[in-house]
Design a protein around this motif. Structure first.
Motif, PDB file in Angstrom:
ATOM      1  N   ARG A 259      43.603  40.444  39.546  1.00 11.80           N
ATOM      2  CA  ARG A 259      42.379  40.477  38.740  1.00 11.80           C
ATOM      3  C   ARG A 259      42.526  39.585  37.512  1.00 11.80           C
ATOM      4  NH1 ARG A 259      40.182  45.838  35.731  1.00 11.80           N
ATOM      5  NH2 ARG A 259      42.220  45.601  34.754  1.00 11.80           N
ATOM      6  N   THR A 260      43.733  39.570  36.933  1.00  7.42           N
ATOM      7  CA  THR A 260      43.978  38.741  35.757  1.00  7.42           C
ATOM      8  C   THR A 260      44.121  37.265  36.127  1.00  7.42           C
ATOM      9  OG1 THR A 260      45.089  40.565  34.617  1.00  7.42           O
ATOM     10  CG2 THR A 260      45.547  38.336  33.824  1.00  7.42           C
TER      11      THR A 260
ATOM     12  N   ARG B 139      43.450  35.711  39.231  1.00  6.93           N
ATOM     13  CA  ARG B 139      42.428  35.169  40.130  1.00  6.93           C
ATOM     14  C   ARG B 139      41.213  36.095  40.148  1.00  6.93           C
ATOM     15  NH1 ARG B 139      43.985  30.064  40.643  1.00  6.93           N
ATOM     16  NH2 ARG B 139      46.270  30.013  40.737  1.00  6.93           N
ATOM     17  N   PRO B 140      40.441  36.163  39.076  1.00  7.35           N
ATOM     18  CA  PRO B 140      39.339  37.124  38.991  1.00  7.35           C
ATOM     19  C   PRO B 140      38.256  36.944  40.041  1.00  7.35           C
ATOM     20  CG  PRO B 140      39.258  35.542  37.183  1.00  7.35           C
ATOM     21  CD  PRO B 140      40.575  35.356  37.845  1.00  7.35           C
ATOM     22  N   ALA B 141      38.165  35.769  40.651  1.00  7.89           N
ATOM     23  CA  ALA B 141      37.132  35.545  41.672  1.00  7.89           C
ATOM     24  C   ALA B 141      37.479  36.198  43.000  1.00  7.89           C
ATOM     25  CB  ALA B 141      36.921  34.040  41.873  1.00  7.89           C
TER      26      ALA B 141
ATOM     27  N   ARG C 281      38.077  39.115  45.443  1.00  8.67           N
ATOM     28  CA  ARG C 281      37.764  40.535  45.579  1.00  8.67           C
ATOM     29  C   ARG C 281      38.912  41.218  46.314  1.00  8.67           C
ATOM     30  NH1 ARG C 281      34.737  38.629  42.598  1.00  8.67           N
ATOM     31  NH2 ARG C 281      32.461  38.776  42.504  1.00  8.67           N
ATOM     32  N   THR C 282      39.296  42.394  45.864  1.00 10.56           N
ATOM     33  CA  THR C 282      40.404  43.096  46.503  1.00 10.56           C
ATOM     34  C   THR C 282      39.949  44.427  47.069  1.00 10.56           C
ATOM     35  OG1 THR C 282      41.092  44.114  44.412  1.00 10.56           O
ATOM     36  CG2 THR C 282      42.136  42.032  45.008  1.00 10.56           C
TER      37      THR C 282
ATOM     38  N   GLY D 256      40.979  47.018  39.252  1.00  8.28           N
ATOM     39  CA  GLY D 256      40.112  45.908  39.621  1.00  8.28           C
ATOM     40  C   GLY D 256      39.735  45.838  41.079  1.00  8.28           C
TER      41      GLY D 256
ATOM     42  N   SER E  49      37.739  46.501  44.534  1.00 11.22           N
ATOM     43  CA  SER E  49      36.323  46.692  44.850  1.00 11.22           C
ATOM     44  C   SER E  49      36.124  47.705  45.964  1.00 11.22           C
ATOM     45  CB  SER E  49      35.685  45.361  45.266  1.00 11.22           C
ATOM     46  OG  SER E  49      35.724  44.423  44.214  1.00 11.22           O
TER      47      SER E  49
ATOM     48  N   ASP F 125      29.415  41.949  45.588  1.00 12.24           N
ATOM     49  CA  ASP F 125      29.712  42.744  44.387  1.00 12.24           C
ATOM     50  C   ASP F 125      29.442  44.233  44.581  1.00 12.24           C
ATOM     51  OD1 ASP F 125      30.632  40.626  42.822  1.00 12.24           O
ATOM     52  OD2 ASP F 125      28.618  40.081  42.194  1.00 12.24           O
TER      53      ASP F 125
END
Length: 259
Positions: free
Chosen positions: A96-97, A99-101, A103-104, A123, A125, A147
């Protein structure tokens, strides 16, 4: 056709390869697999450098955890890019820090409200059972790219309860941290970074005796009896580690270098 790039991260090789093969059979999905946290980070780094960024990362909740007769045994207490991660949730937080783009989604052997809440806070999803159907997993993968947040219905109440309790603890932790002086907060950040008394003294240009006094004051104001407890409380309050510059000018904050 727009292809979804998925990275499967699981240290159980047979499961990882089987899942990757099943997903790769979908015409719009491209898959890679990694067997550890550091391997996953290297894969993400390499893909980004080549302009082939991953969209979704599927992470084993028990990544790096050994199972013993008495229950799960965590090998180490602190995540480190060089030596591996404690578990999948730590990897989620790191990605998340970095590679914020991306989704996990966490893949779990069993439903666990507490750990699912931790995953969301880190972080993630989504939280999905490992034995769910392929169609269900594909629905989650496509959903998080819109999202959406995906949780099993049976977990919702427990997760909401855990998140509410965590918020209450965070608020109390924040109040305690706010009671510190600016210098004491600086010392606390050094403690979060894993620095000992001597290193803190050198960084802040103070005597070891003065640092010792500040550390004792920090513990007293936070109402804890050890550095580990102070660090845990600081983390809950959102206090990050101090950034330490090396002689070469690089950031050497704990966990800040890729292997």
């Amino acid at each position: 056709m727009v292809r979804i790039r998925v990275l499967v991260v699981d240290d159980h090789r047979i499961f990882a390869e089987s899942l990757a093969a099943a997903l790769a059979a979908e015409p719009d999905v491209e898959v890679a697999a990694a067997g550890s946290g550091p391997a996953a980070l290297r894969c993400l780094e390499r893909a980004a450098a080549e302009g082939r960024r991953f969209d979704v990362m599927l992470v084993d909740a028990d990544l790096g955890i050994a199972t013993a007769p008495g229950g799960p045994v965590v090998a180490r207490a602190v995540p480190d890019y060089g030596d591996g991660f404690v578990d999948g949730i730590s990897l989620v937080a790191a990605v998340r820090t970095a590679r914020p783009a991306v989704r996990t989604v966490v893949l779990a052997e069993k439903d666990d409200p507490r750990r699912a809440a931790l995953a969301l806070q880190a972080g993630a999803s989504g939280w999905v059972a490992k034995d769910c159907s392929l169609q269900r997993l594909l629905t989650v993968i496509r959903g998080v790219l819109r999202d959406e947040t995906h949780l099993p219905p049976a977990l919702l109440t427990g997760v909401l309860r855990e998140l509410t309790a965590a918020r209450k603890h965070r608020t109390e932790s924040e109040r305690l941290v706010e009671s510190l002086t600016p210098r004491e907060r600086e010392v606390l950040r050094c403690m979060v970074a894993g620095l000992g008394r001597k290193a803190v003294a050198e960084r802040l240009f103070l005597s070891p005796h003065t640092v010792r006094t500040h550390m004792q004051n920090v513990l007293g104001k936070l109402g804890v009896h050890s550095t580990l407890a102070a660090v845990a409380l600081a983390r809950r309050a959102g206090v990050g580690p101090a950034e330490l510059a090396s002689s070469a000018g690089d950031v050497v904050e704990r966990g800040g270098q890729l292997a």
